[in-house]
Design an enzyme around this catalytic site. Sequence first.
Site, PDB file in Angstrom:
ATOM      1  N   CYS A   1       0.840  -1.203   0.000  1.00 63.79           N
ATOM      2  CA  CYS A   1       0.000   0.000   0.000  1.00 63.79           C
ATOM      3  C   CYS A   1       0.879   1.259   0.000  1.00 63.79           C
ATOM      4  O   CYS A   1       1.494   1.553  -1.016  1.00 63.79           O
ATOM      5  CB  CYS A   1      -0.995  -0.029   1.149  1.00 63.79           C
ATOM      6  SG  CYS A   1      -2.448   0.958   0.772  1.00 63.79           S
TER       7      CYS A   1
ATOM      8  N   HIS B   1      -3.624  -5.128   0.272  1.00 64.77           N
ATOM      9  CA  HIS B   1      -3.107  -5.655   1.546  1.00 64.77           C
ATOM     10  C   HIS B   1      -3.149  -7.181   1.572  1.00 64.77           C
ATOM     11  O   HIS B   1      -4.087  -7.762   2.146  1.00 64.77           O
ATOM     12  CB  HIS B   1      -3.924  -5.097   2.714  1.00 64.77           C
ATOM     13  CG  HIS B   1      -3.680  -3.658   2.978  1.00 64.77           C
ATOM     14  ND1 HIS B   1      -2.652  -3.214   3.782  1.00 64.77           N
ATOM     15  CD2 HIS B   1      -4.301  -2.554   2.514  1.00 64.77           C
ATOM     16  CE1 HIS B   1      -2.660  -1.892   3.822  1.00 64.77           C
ATOM     17  NE2 HIS B   1      -3.655  -1.465   3.058  1.00 64.77           N
TER      18      HIS B   1
ATOM     19  N   GLU C   1      -1.543  -9.137   3.372  1.00 65.36           N
ATOM     20  CA  GLU C   1      -1.360  -9.690   4.723  1.00 65.36           C
ATOM     21  C   GLU C   1      -2.671 -10.131   5.353  1.00 65.36           C
ATOM     22  O   GLU C   1      -2.672 -10.980   6.249  1.00 65.36           O
ATOM     23  CB  GLU C   1      -0.639  -8.676   5.629  1.00 65.36           C
ATOM     24  CG  GLU C   1      -1.437  -7.438   6.051  1.00 65.36           C
ATOM     25  CD  GLU C   1      -1.357  -6.281   5.070  1.00 65.36           C
ATOM     26  OE1 GLU C   1      -1.080  -6.527   3.869  1.00 65.36           O
ATOM     27  OE2 GLU C   1      -1.585  -5.121   5.478  1.00 65.36           O
TER      28      GLU C   1
HETATM   29  N1  GLN Z   1      -2.136   6.856   2.692  1.00 64.38           N
HETATM   30  C1  GLN Z   1      -2.182   6.071   1.496  1.00 64.38           C
HETATM   31  C2  GLN Z   1      -3.519   6.197   0.804  1.00 64.38           C
HETATM   32  O1  GLN Z   1      -4.504   6.569   1.419  1.00 64.38           O
HETATM   33  C3  GLN Z   1      -1.843   4.623   1.769  1.00 64.38           C
HETATM   34  C4  GLN Z   1      -2.862   3.916   2.608  1.00 64.38           C
HETATM   35  C5  GLN Z   1      -2.361   2.610   3.180  1.00 64.38           C
HETATM   36  O2  GLN Z   1      -1.164   2.353   3.194  1.00 64.38           O
HETATM   37  N2  GLN Z   1      -3.256   1.789   3.685  1.00 64.38           N
HETATM   38  O3  GLN Z   1      -3.632   5.912  -0.372  1.00 64.38           O
END
Ligand code: GLN
Length: 538
Positions: free
Chosen positions: A381, A507, A509
């Site tokens: 992410c 994600h 994970e």
């Molecule tokens: N802050 C970033 C976004 O909103 C990444 C979010 C995250 O890592 N879950 O796109």
Amino acid sequence: MSKHIFITGGVVSSLGKGLTAASIGLLLERRGLRVRMQKLDPYINVDPGTMSPYQHGEVYVLDDGAETDLDLGHYERFTNSLLSRASNYTTGRIYQNVINKERAGAYLGKTVQVVPHITNEIKEAILGCGGPDVDVVITELGGTVGDIEGLPFLEAIRQIPLKVGKQNCLFIHLTLLPYLKAAKEAKTKPTQHSVGQLRQIGIQPDILVYRTEQHLEGDYAEKIALFCNVEERAVIEEADSQESIYEVPLGLADSGLDLLILEKLNIQPGESKLDDWRALVEKIRKPKHDVTIGVVGKYIEHRDAYKSIYEALSHGGFHHSVRVHFRRIESDDLTAANAEGYLAGLHGILVPGGFGYRGIEGKIEAIRYARTHDIPFFGICLGMQTAVIEFARNVCGLKGANSTEFDTESPHPVICLLESQREVTDKGASMRLGAQPCHLVPDSKAEAAYREPIINERHRHRYEFNPDYRERIEAGGMRITGNSPDGKLAEVVELPNHPWFLAVQFHPEFKSKPLKSHPLFADFIGAAIQRRNDRSLA
Ligand code: GLN
């Protein structure tokens, strides 16, 4: 009709109620039952999505996009229970439902009150988890007995037996026996008080599980049984597990907890099938090798902030029979000048998700170090977004490249908000959330790891790889190897001329399990082992 198990906690918080609930779920499934897990959280936030990781630890995301408590991660790692928005209720959400109904005129002129309207809403949430395809619903109540905000929930679960029959409900209470060194004994008094409070509310626990740092010799069970009005054989010890959380269910099975639960719920016990789980625990206890992974994040001192990341990395280790050690690195402290000191000797580097500018430049330096030193790198992410920024700045020569989350004036906004997010003002539940399909490019590392062309992974972010920069970034040598079905959103990037450099917008994970490591984590740890072997030969 589904039967109900309620798990409450007393004495102190952080007793591992979630793990105990998940372990009970696992043990019942392994005896052939269909289990549905649920968590009730008495705080007022509608969901934990807006809470800081310092407050709450990780926000766990489900397929349907629900932002939930991290205990649901334990549920998914231990059981096959279907989880959805219905699996996690907070006081805020219960009140929101009731207030919406009141505004719609659903209470027909009545005074709307905690009892019965709030408690009815809670009961509906609990009973809604049952159904013809569910043998047992396990509902864990967050917080500690005695909390003011937990009272409506306790009152609601007290009423459930009236609705579904006493014989179909079971109350399990989890407490702590603190050991006093000076007295050389553990103390049962806090447990007595906690059960006393429960009984005042009208709940008599059927089973009492006490947590202790080490196995206790002595007549503790007898004493607790007498003072708490619980059968002595229903007082179960749960000592801290020595090696890993995955030992917890085996300890509980050895105490006969699953059989006791089935007996009390009048369910014919099926044979317990735990061979694969026992083999897993053996494997965890006797790893063949060790690798060390650096996790570079900004909530690093808060162990729960990256809970699923650490679990998934460990699962990757189980897959290869290696123990994964973590070097937790605060990205705020990391600079180009000191990166070597923090990162040298690591077998892999992972940059997890996050929000806000603090710590970003340190993450970028860590990624630069991994890229230029051939250290396996996994970005998740925000970890992918910073990998793209690093590559844009240092390889493609796009000076000042950034995400508009951190620099709205950046001359090269390689990460930016998409049109659909620009109008969003509310912070709650308004990100790109939940499972979405992604098409993998043939002959990529990602496709080789997944061994399938289309995957489904969970998202939680607002910002995206800016499509205007696709060509320039790819011309520099970074491959985009995963895309949304319409081809517009870049979901996976890789560096083909690096031993293992892969970053994803989603994600992974959240979908890793101890017996079935997520393919990307297994592959990443495989690369880390390779790095370790190469180094030891060099
Ligand atoms: N802050 C970033 C976004 O909103 C990444 C979010 C995250 O890592 N879950 O796109």
